[in-house]
Design a protein around this motif. Structure first.
Motif, PDB file in Angstrom:
ATOM      1  N   TYR A   1       0.947  -1.270   0.089  1.00 41.58           N
ATOM      2  CA  TYR A   1      -0.022   0.051  -0.234  1.00 41.58           C
ATOM      3  C   TYR A   1       0.759   1.208   0.032  1.00 41.58           C
ATOM      4  N   LEU A   2       2.129   1.387   0.647  1.00 43.00           N
ATOM      5  CA  LEU A   2       2.975   2.386   0.721  1.00 43.00           C
ATOM      6  C   LEU A   2       3.524   2.611  -0.723  1.00 43.00           C
ATOM      7  N   LEU A   3       3.985   1.942  -1.529  1.00 47.54           N
ATOM      8  CA  LEU A   3       4.911   1.719  -2.460  1.00 47.54           C
ATOM      9  C   LEU A   3       4.267   3.098  -3.859  1.00 47.54           C
ATOM     10  N   PRO A   4       3.098   3.222  -4.043  1.00 51.16           N
ATOM     11  CA  PRO A   4       2.835   4.245  -4.745  1.00 51.16           C
ATOM     12  C   PRO A   4       3.189   5.601  -4.276  1.00 51.16           C
ATOM     13  N   TRP A   5       3.571   5.719  -2.922  1.00 54.82           N
ATOM     14  CA  TRP A   5       3.874   6.916  -2.263  1.00 54.82           C
ATOM     15  C   TRP A   5       3.148   8.170  -2.801  1.00 54.82           C
ATOM     16  N   ASN A   6       1.899   8.135  -2.729  1.00 56.13           N
ATOM     17  CA  ASN A   6       1.009   9.054  -2.747  1.00 56.13           C
ATOM     18  C   ASN A   6       0.446   9.557  -1.625  1.00 56.13           C
ATOM     19  N   GLU A   7      -0.753  10.420  -1.480  1.00 50.35           N
ATOM     20  CA  GLU A   7      -1.140  10.736  -0.030  1.00 50.35           C
ATOM     21  C   GLU A   7      -1.638   9.955   0.864  1.00 50.35           C
ATOM     22  N   LYS A   8      -2.562   9.088   0.184  1.00 50.67           N
ATOM     23  CA  LYS A   8      -3.188   8.133   0.715  1.00 50.67           C
ATOM     24  C   LYS A   8      -2.055   6.812   1.119  1.00 50.67           C
TER      25      LYS A   8
ATOM     26  N   LEU B   1       1.625   6.133   7.785  1.00 51.17           N
ATOM     27  CA  LEU B   1       2.022   6.533   8.778  1.00 51.17           C
ATOM     28  C   LEU B   1       1.134   5.978  10.030  1.00 51.17           C
ATOM     29  N   VAL B   2      -0.302   6.070   9.906  1.00 47.85           N
ATOM     30  CA  VAL B   2      -1.273   5.666  10.864  1.00 47.85           C
ATOM     31  C   VAL B   2      -0.741   4.281  11.166  1.00 47.85           C
ATOM     32  N   GLY B   3      -0.439   3.453  10.237  1.00 50.16           N
ATOM     33  CA  GLY B   3      -0.223   1.939  10.303  1.00 50.16           C
ATOM     34  C   GLY B   3       1.189   1.864  11.459  1.00 50.16           C
TER      35      GLY B   3
ATOM     36  N   GLY C   1      -3.279   9.351  -7.457  1.00 52.77           N
ATOM     37  CA  GLY C   1      -3.413  10.112  -6.309  1.00 52.77           C
ATOM     38  C   GLY C   1      -2.597  11.427  -6.498  1.00 52.77           C
ATOM     39  N   GLN C   2      -2.283  11.917  -5.334  1.00 57.05           N
ATOM     40  CA  GLN C   2      -1.345  13.081  -5.379  1.00 57.05           C
ATOM     41  C   GLN C   2      -0.196  12.729  -4.599  1.00 57.05           C
ATOM     42  N   PHE C   3       1.053  13.568  -4.796  1.00 54.73           N
ATOM     43  CA  PHE C   3       2.168  13.506  -4.239  1.00 54.73           C
ATOM     44  C   PHE C   3       1.910  14.043  -2.802  1.00 54.73           C
ATOM     45  N   PRO C   4       2.465  13.117  -1.647  1.00 56.69           N
ATOM     46  CA  PRO C   4       2.192  13.456  -0.451  1.00 56.69           C
ATOM     47  C   PRO C   4       2.753  14.744   0.344  1.00 56.69           C
ATOM     48  N   ASP C   5       2.048  15.376   1.153  1.00 55.31           N
ATOM     49  CA  ASP C   5       2.620  16.503   1.464  1.00 55.31           C
ATOM     50  C   ASP C   5       2.607  16.435   3.078  1.00 55.31           C
ATOM     51  N   PRO C   6       3.348  16.350   3.603  1.00 55.41           N
ATOM     52  CA  PRO C   6       3.618  15.996   5.239  1.00 55.41           C
ATOM     53  C   PRO C   6       2.869  17.251   5.998  1.00 55.41           C
TER      54      PRO C   6
ATOM     55  N   TYR D   1      -6.065  16.457   4.622  1.00 53.94           N
ATOM     56  CA  TYR D   1      -6.043  15.259   4.028  1.00 53.94           C
ATOM     57  C   TYR D   1      -6.797  14.140   5.057  1.00 53.94           C
ATOM     58  N   ASN D   2      -7.376  13.268   4.500  1.00 52.75           N
ATOM     59  CA  ASN D   2      -8.188  12.249   5.496  1.00 52.75           C
ATOM     60  C   ASN D   2      -7.428  10.802   5.089  1.00 52.75           C
ATOM     61  N   PRO D   3      -6.578  10.625   6.230  1.00 53.01           N
ATOM     62  CA  PRO D   3      -6.098   9.113   5.808  1.00 53.01           C
ATOM     63  C   PRO D   3      -7.085   8.103   6.002  1.00 53.01           C
ATOM     64  N   ARG D   4      -6.964   7.171   4.927  1.00 47.38           N
ATOM     65  CA  ARG D   4      -7.775   5.971   5.219  1.00 47.38           C
ATOM     66  C   ARG D   4      -7.178   4.715   4.774  1.00 47.38           C
ATOM     67  N   PRO D   5      -7.151   3.627   5.623  1.00 44.90           N
ATOM     68  CA  PRO D   5      -6.509   2.521   5.232  1.00 44.90           C
ATOM     69  C   PRO D   5      -6.999   1.727   3.980  1.00 44.90           C
ATOM     70  N   GLU D   6      -6.635   0.690   3.328  1.00 44.05           N
ATOM     71  CA  GLU D   6      -7.258  -0.055   2.387  1.00 44.05           C
ATOM     72  C   GLU D   6      -8.410  -0.726   2.877  1.00 44.05           C
ATOM     73  N   TRP D   7      -9.367  -0.853   1.913  1.00 41.57           N
ATOM     74  CA  TRP D   7     -10.614  -1.313   2.449  1.00 41.57           C
ATOM     75  C   TRP D   7     -10.646  -2.495   3.591  1.00 41.57           C
ATOM     76  N   TYR D   8      -9.705  -3.461   3.240  1.00 40.51           N
ATOM     77  CA  TYR D   8      -9.703  -4.747   4.167  1.00 40.51           C
ATOM     78  C   TYR D   8      -8.890  -4.349   5.577  1.00 40.51           C
ATOM     79  N   PHE D   9      -8.569  -3.164   5.740  1.00 41.05           N
ATOM     80  CA  PHE D   9      -8.235  -2.968   7.202  1.00 41.05           C
ATOM     81  C   PHE D   9      -9.215  -1.878   7.614  1.00 41.05           C
ATOM     82  N   LEU D  10     -10.142  -1.566   6.924  1.00 37.98           N
ATOM     83  CA  LEU D  10     -11.293  -0.606   7.493  1.00 37.98           C
ATOM     84  C   LEU D  10     -11.820  -0.981   8.750  1.00 37.98           C
ATOM     85  N   PHE D  11     -12.134  -2.385   8.656  1.00 35.35           N
ATOM     86  CA  PHE D  11     -12.711  -2.708  10.030  1.00 35.35           C
ATOM     87  C   PHE D  11     -12.009  -2.497  11.203  1.00 35.35           C
ATOM     88  N   LEU D  12     -10.876  -2.674  11.311  1.00 36.54           N
ATOM     89  CA  LEU D  12     -10.049  -2.097  12.387  1.00 36.54           C
ATOM     90  C   LEU D  12      -9.846  -0.735  12.648  1.00 36.54           C
TER      91      LEU D  12
END
Lengths: 193, 570
Positions: free
Chosen positions: B142-149, B155-157, B284-289, B294-305
């Motif tokens: 999930y990190l590899l595209p290095w976009n905002e998402k 970061l949250v993970g 997506g967009q280039f991440p800006d720390p 921005y609304n961080p959201r995990p991939e859908w299969y971690f959404l339940f957690l």
């Protein structure tokens, strides 16, 4: 696992010992039908996966680079009759990277008109080493395998298979521009410098 | 033909291929019918998905650069320029989701059918490890595209990992490689994703599959009668004898079960191809720390957690985020050693079946709740040219001299804030091409020493700067449009209603693209928006008017701070 299935159906002629005893014709056809379906579906999946993967892999062949226009300098700054080494810095797009690249070319101004200009690609046509101009012998000399070219880029010695490659060039408002796409010349008239 | 046969004979004589083939494909499978026979295809489907992920992944890696400077751009190159790149990324993206679903269903059905019991405990244990590996694949990929998402989710993970009792900080540092998310994190995640995990998956899968062949596929469970009080050993022997009889009566794996497996694989593959084609993975967009919108959201299969965490106070977070999942994992691992009864039918094990269904329903509920929770700042894609301009701006380090919204160098003007100098796009293009000609009173600009941009790069950078400045000129009609259609609810520079948010500084928070999209259809951007759509035929405005209005609003950068986060009513 499916891809590793034996290619010959002969090994398993019958579904199993007990079944063979009472196997009807219908049973055999069901088996054949299922085997055919298995191979057809597996091939379909294989093709579906191969097409994008192979197309993606072959991308560099399918897509050619884009030449750009580069400013080499004021025409009047180039002496007549002596090849001049020019170094330019340009932005080059390489996939996802835009990089500052330094590139060289050899500019020969044969006379004072706008037409008598040749811009040579700086690589020997043998194996691509960088050659240099030797003013003593009036030759382009390649340090790798002793390839030699005359002032017009014609081969006069060594292994190079063809004359020096050139860049298309143009003079606009007294400024010399070249297009970054070398052109090959098959033959060469070695006229006077 | 005879050549092929003699070649096959030659190989067989040395390698024993026919014997191996007979063991793998000629082995018999106990008869299963109906739904259960389709459940039996799940293992093969998961294995196909692994092959799909490996095949697409190894080619995607050819155009991927695992550095913060280049990762995002290389992914964008794959999606926008490489032939079949977007499709290939789509396959990998949706394949990953399908993998998680497939592995979860596989686990659930094996649990429900009691297939983990004697003598298949090891198959189950390796399977639980494979589940864990798949989840790690998801997390690291999930990190590899290095976009905002990717940036924010990771970061949250990693911060969740930090919460773990005692070992948390060390684990987090192991993941990120340093104090913060950066170059070392990306290379670590990359090598874990493409080297370490595949090696682990192959090792565990080898054992898993060997066990499947060695112990045989389970027979569909039968209702257990009131079995007489026998000791475990006798029960097991009886069970095995019964199983071997069922297996002998079954049909060989090839082509009977295998054709069903490949039918299921074909259906899944077609579905993934359709998703990849119509819903490609976003760039997506280039991440800006420093981005606070921005609304961080995990991939859908971690959404339940993610959703589950919201129900607990911060003090319990380590328990919920780390201890609980770890306990679930350990529980799954020891399950076949704790539950040693041989009863397998789900109806004979009401507690286990009920628990599994409750867990599944809970996860589905939490996932839906997580997915529908409001986003404060939804994602609206930028026009391609603007994104390209932003890329060139970043790569050529324009920020050494210029700044955007106060971030960057101070030698040149701030490109977003200097709106009083509203030069049009041709001015910007001319300025980029001949900086010294345009800046009045400065005969030679420092930009003059820079090499010249490529022509379409100039256009792109100009488009980016124009977007920063509000997206181009608006007509004299725009303020009138605002008065007519917007002032009934919104306020601007001290005029208008206070019913809806004050828009006096909307340009500082939103781009023209965002405002345009929002006016067109607010609900498409923010699900809970109360503002109606203003685009024809639902609303009164055409695309041209919406664009005009959006440009007008995008330069509203007054000092009056809006009461709430502006255009997103929650």
């Amino acid at each position: 696992m499916g891809n590793e299935a034996p290619s010959s159906g002969k090994v398993y002629k019958a579904p199993g010992g007990e079944h063979v005893a009472g196997a009807s014709e219908r049973d055999i056809t069901r088996r054949q039908w299922l085997a055919r379906f298995f191979w057809a579906a597996t091939s379909l999946v294989g093709v579906g996966m191969s097409v994008p993967v192979v197309g993606y892999f072959l991308g560099p062949i399918l897509k050619a680079g884009r030449p750009t226009d580069v400013k080499l300098g004021k025409l009047d700054d180039f002496p007549i009759g002596v090849p001049q080494r020019v170094e330019v810095t340009l932005f080059r797009v390489n996939g996802w990277v835009t990089e500052q690249a330094r590139q060289i070319a050899w500019v020969l101004r044969k006379n004072d008109t706008n037409d008598g200009i040749v811009v040579f690609d700086p690589h020997c046509t043998h194996l691509g080493c960088a050659y240099h101009w030797s003013d003593d012998v009036k030759q382009f000399q390649c340090p790798c395998h002793d390839g030699r070219f005359d002032i017009n880029g014609c081969v006069i010695g060594g292994p190079p298979p063809r004359p020096l490659d050139t860049y298309p060039s143009e003079v606009r408002d007294g400024v010399l521009y070249a297009v970054t796409k070398p052109q090959r010349k098959a033959s060469c008239q070695s006229s006077k410098a | 033909m005879s050549i092929i046969k003699s070649l096959a004979d030659w190989v067989d004589e040395r390698l024993g291929t026919r014997e191996i083939g007979q063991a793998l494909f000629g082995r018999k499978i106990p008869e299963a019918t109906g739904l259960v026979s389709w459940i039996y295809t799940l293992g093969s489907v998961v294995m196909f998905l692994f092959i799909l992920q490996a095949a697409t992944g190894m080619f995607l890696a050819m155009n991927y650069a695992p550095t913060p400077e280049n990762a995002y751009d290389s992914v964008r190159f794959i999606s926008e320029q490489a032939p079949f790149g977007a499709f290939l990324r789509g396959l990998h993206h949706w394949g990953a989701s399908a993998m998680v679903v497939g592995v979860a269903l596989h686990l659930l059905t094996v649990f429900l059918l009691g297939a983990y019991k004697y003598p298949r405990e090891l198959t189950w244990v390796t399977g639980v490890f494979l589940l864990l590996i798949v989840l790690f694949f998801g997390f690291t990929g999930y990190l590899l595209p290095w976009n905002e998402k990717a940036y924010w989710a990771t970061l949250v993970g990693t911060n969740i990992a930090r919460e773990a009792p005692v070992v948390g900080p060390a684990v987090a540092r192991l993941l990120t490689g340093s104090d913060e998310l950066g170059a070392q994190t990306l290379t670590r995640f990359y090598s874990i994703h493409v080297l370490l995990l595949p090696a682990a998956v192959i090792a565990f899968m080898a054992v898993h599959l060997f066990m499947v062949v060695r112990q045989g596929v389970t027979a569909p469970p039968a209702r257990g009668g009131k079995s007489p009080e026998l000791d475990l050993e006798t029960q097991r022997r009886r069970e095995l004898d019964k199983y071997h009889a069922q297996k002998e009566a079954g049909e060989p794996f090839y082509p009977y079960s295998l054709s069903k497996d490949v039918a299921a694989v074909l259906i899944v593959f077609v579905a993934i191809m359709a998703l990849a084609w119509w819903f490609p993975a976003e760039v997506g967009q280039f991440p800006d720390p420093t981005d606070t919108n921005y609304n961080p959201r995990p991939e859908w299969y971690f959404l339940f957690l993610f959703q589950f965490l919201k129900y607990f106070p911060g003090s319990l977070e380590p328990v919920v985020a780390v201890v609980l999942p770890s306990l679930v994992f350990v529980g799954l691992l020891v399950l076949p050693f704790v539950d040693r009864r041989l009863l397998r039918h789900p109806l004979d094990r009401p507690l286990a079946s009920g628990g599994a269904c409750a867990a599944l329903l809970g996860i589905i509920f939490l996932t839906v709740a997580g997915a529908s929770s409001p986003q404060v700042s939804p994602y609206v894609p930028q026009p391609a040219e603007v994104a390209e301009g932003q890329r060139v701006y970043r790569q050529l380090h324009c920020d050494y001299c210029h700044s955007v919204n106060g971030r960057g160098g101070v030698i040149g003007p701030d490109l977003a804030l200097a709106t009083e100098q509203r030069h049009d796009k041709s001015w910007i293009v001319n300025h980029l091409e001949n900086p010294q000609l345009v800046v009045s009173g400065k005969p030679i600009s420092p930009m003059g020493v820079l090499p010249v941009l490529l022509p379409d790069q100039t256009e792109a950078v100009a488009a980016y700067i124009e977007e920063l400045r509000g997206g181009g000129p608006y007509s004299a009609l725009a303020p009138v449009l605002f008065q007519t259609y917007c002032m009934g609810c919104h306020r601007l520079n001290g005029h208008g209603s206070t019913f809806a948010p004050d828009l006096s500084s909307i340009g500082l928070m939103r781009t023209r693209s965002f405002i345009h999209r929002y006016i067109e259809n607010p609900k498409a951007v923010v699900g809970s928006a109360r503002m109606p759509s203003f685009l024809t035929p639902q609303g009164p405005l055409t695309h041209e008017f919406v664009e005009d209005l959006a440009r007008y609003l995008a330069v509203q950068r007054g000092s009056v701070a809006p009461k709430e986060s502006t255009s997103s009513s929650r």
